[in-house]
Write a protein that holds these residues in place. Structure first.
Motif, short mmCIF file in Angstrom:
data_model
loop_
_atom_site.label_atom_id
_atom_site.label_comp_id
_atom_site.label_asym_id
_atom_site.label_seq_id
_atom_site.Cartn_x
_atom_site.Cartn_y
_atom_site.Cartn_z
N MET A 1 67.81 139.13 -51.89
CA MET A 1 66.47 138.68 -51.49
C MET A 1 65.85 137.77 -52.55
O MET A 1 65.13 136.83 -52.22
N THR A 2 66.15 138.05 -53.83
CA THR A 2 65.56 137.26 -54.90
C THR A 2 65.95 135.80 -54.79
O THR A 2 65.12 134.89 -54.88
N TRP A 3 67.25 135.54 -54.60
CA TRP A 3 67.71 134.15 -54.53
C TRP A 3 67.13 133.47 -53.30
O TRP A 3 66.80 132.27 -53.35
N LEU A 4 67.00 134.22 -52.19
CA LEU A 4 66.45 133.64 -50.97
C LEU A 4 64.99 133.26 -51.17
O LEU A 4 64.54 132.20 -50.73
N ALA A 5 64.23 134.12 -51.85
CA ALA A 5 62.82 133.83 -52.12
C ALA A 5 62.68 132.60 -53.01
O ALA A 5 61.78 131.77 -52.80
N ILE A 6 63.57 132.45 -53.99
CA ILE A 6 63.52 131.28 -54.87
C ILE A 6 63.79 130.00 -54.08
O ILE A 6 63.09 128.99 -54.24
N ILE A 7 64.79 130.04 -53.19
CA ILE A 7 65.10 128.86 -52.38
C ILE A 7 63.96 128.55 -51.41
O ILE A 7 63.63 127.39 -51.16
N PHE A 8 63.33 129.60 -50.86
CA PHE A 8 62.18 129.39 -49.98
C PHE A 8 61.04 128.71 -50.74
O PHE A 8 60.38 127.80 -50.22
N ALA A 9 60.80 129.16 -51.97
CA ALA A 9 59.73 128.55 -52.78
C ALA A 9 60.04 127.09 -53.06
O ALA A 9 59.15 126.22 -52.97
N SER A 27 64.44 128.69 -41.23
CA SER A 27 65.27 129.35 -40.21
C SER A 27 66.75 129.22 -40.56
O SER A 27 67.51 130.19 -40.42
N ALA A 28 67.17 128.03 -40.98
CA ALA A 28 68.57 127.82 -41.31
C ALA A 28 69.00 128.68 -42.50
O ALA A 28 70.10 129.26 -42.51
N LEU A 29 68.15 128.76 -43.51
CA LEU A 29 68.47 129.59 -44.67
C LEU A 29 68.61 131.06 -44.28
O LEU A 29 69.51 131.76 -44.76
N LEU A 192 59.93 143.75 -32.93
CA LEU A 192 60.42 142.90 -34.01
C LEU A 192 59.35 142.47 -34.98
O LEU A 192 59.65 141.93 -36.05
N ILE A 193 58.08 142.68 -34.63
CA ILE A 193 57.00 142.22 -35.49
C ILE A 193 57.04 142.94 -36.84
O ILE A 193 56.94 142.32 -37.90
N GLY A 194 57.19 144.28 -36.79
CA GLY A 194 57.25 145.04 -38.03
C GLY A 194 58.44 144.66 -38.88
O GLY A 194 58.33 144.53 -40.11
N ALA A 195 59.61 144.46 -38.23
CA ALA A 195 60.81 144.08 -38.97
C ALA A 195 60.64 142.72 -39.63
O ALA A 195 61.01 142.51 -40.78
N ALA A 196 60.04 141.77 -38.89
CA ALA A 196 59.82 140.44 -39.44
C ALA A 196 58.84 140.48 -40.60
O ALA A 196 59.04 139.82 -41.62
N ALA A 197 57.79 141.28 -40.46
CA ALA A 197 56.79 141.38 -41.52
C ALA A 197 57.37 142.03 -42.77
O ALA A 197 57.13 141.57 -43.89
N ALA A 198 58.15 143.09 -42.58
CA ALA A 198 58.72 143.80 -43.72
C ALA A 198 59.72 142.92 -44.47
O ALA A 198 59.70 142.84 -45.70
N PHE A 199 60.58 142.24 -43.72
CA PHE A 199 61.59 141.41 -44.36
C PHE A 199 60.98 140.14 -44.93
O PHE A 199 61.37 139.65 -45.99
N GLY A 200 59.99 139.59 -44.22
CA GLY A 200 59.47 138.29 -44.58
C GLY A 200 58.38 138.27 -45.63
O GLY A 200 58.04 137.19 -46.14
N ILE A 205 55.20 135.22 -49.74
CA ILE A 205 54.63 135.06 -51.08
C ILE A 205 55.28 133.87 -51.79
O ILE A 205 54.61 133.07 -52.45
N ALA A 206 56.60 133.74 -51.61
CA ALA A 206 57.32 132.64 -52.25
C ALA A 206 56.85 131.29 -51.75
O ALA A 206 56.65 130.36 -52.55
N VAL A 207 56.62 131.15 -50.42
CA VAL A 207 56.21 129.85 -49.90
C VAL A 207 54.74 129.54 -50.24
O VAL A 207 54.37 128.37 -50.34
N VAL A 208 53.93 130.59 -50.40
CA VAL A 208 52.56 130.36 -50.88
C VAL A 208 52.60 129.70 -52.24
O VAL A 208 51.92 128.68 -52.49
N ILE A 209 53.41 130.25 -53.14
CA ILE A 209 53.51 129.70 -54.49
C ILE A 209 54.11 128.30 -54.46
O ILE A 209 53.58 127.35 -55.02
#
Length: 245
Positions: A1-9, A27-29, A192-200, A205-209
């Motif tokens: 998850m860490t690397w994914l968050a960095i790439i999202f940011a 979506s692709a990532l 799926l809303i809860g799953a999306a919120a928990a995972f996302g 936070i990463a895309v906010v930054i």
């Protein structure tokens, strides 16, 4: 998850610096990371909303948004985005459409904004509201805002000046993302809303930054054209990875 968050940011930083949200790349990532494809548009549209909300507000406060034209384009596209979000689609079809839209997105980023010439709009400018409808449908279907397709067309037909087009694209992305997200949530059900919120949540936070850095600081360190080329390269590479499996 860490690397994914960095790439999202990083993705949010690049896209925000050129005025877009980055939904298709998110979506692709996620797809490349093996996330359930039904979650992809939900998480991506949420990230889109986070990234473009700030820029839309800044454009509005600066008086740069041409509200009459922006609302006309968006009012036609938004219901189509909702229908796109509602449309059932198989995983293979979704990933193929996503990959193709990414490659097209990258190519549109290679169209220089300086290609816009000053002067009266071309005759094609009057047809932009009708063209915005299929863009909105595609946006809702694959979880993007659609502004990255709309903006180059607006430049080519000399719809308005560059800053007004950027403001319109941000508003277009924001509203289409909200409508597309509504369609996706209705289609997939509340489970799926809860799953999306928990995972996302870490990704949001990463895309906010990343989005804030992109909109406020990135252009001070790299020329605008360099940022566009980097963004295009990232987008085309990820899209090609999806298409080639």
């Amino acid at each position: 998850m860490t690397w994914l968050a960095i790439i999202f940011a990083l993705t949010a930083l690049l896209y925000a610096s050129v005025g877009f949200g980055g939904g298709s790349t998110y979506s692709a990532l996620l797809a490349l990371a093996g996330v359930d494809f039904r979650l992809l548009p939900i998480i991506s549209l949420l990230c889109n909303i986070v990234v473009v909300s700030g820029s839309s507000l800044r454009f509005a406060r600066s008086g740069l948004t041409p509200w009459r034209g922006a609302i006309t384009l968006t009012a036609i596209a938004a219901p189509a985005a909702f229908l796109g979000g509602l449309t059932p689609v198989k995983e293979a079809t979704f990933l193929a459409l996503l990959g193709a839209s990414l490659v097209l997105t990258g190519l549109t980023l290679l169209i220089p904004a300086t290609a816009t010439r000053e002067g009266e709009p071309t005759p094609m400018a009057r047809w932009m509201p009708f063209i915005s409808a299929p863009i909105g449908y595609l946006a809702g279907l694959v979880g993007i805002g659609g502004g990255i397709f709309l903006a180059p067309l607006l430049h080519l037909v000399r719809w308005n000046n560059a800053r007004a087009i950027a403001a319109t694209a941000a508003f277009f992305i924001l509203v289409n993302s909200v409508f597309g997200l509504a369609g996706q949530l209705i289609k997939n059900g509340p489970g799926l809303i809860g799953a999306a919120a928990a995972f996302g949540l870490p990704l949001l936070i990463a895309v906010v930054i990343g989005g804030q850095i992109g909109s406020l600081l990135a252009v001070r360190f790299l020329p605008q054209n360099a940022i566009r080329w980097l963004t295009a390269a990232l987008t085309i590479w990820v899209g090609a990875r999806l298409l080639l499996g």
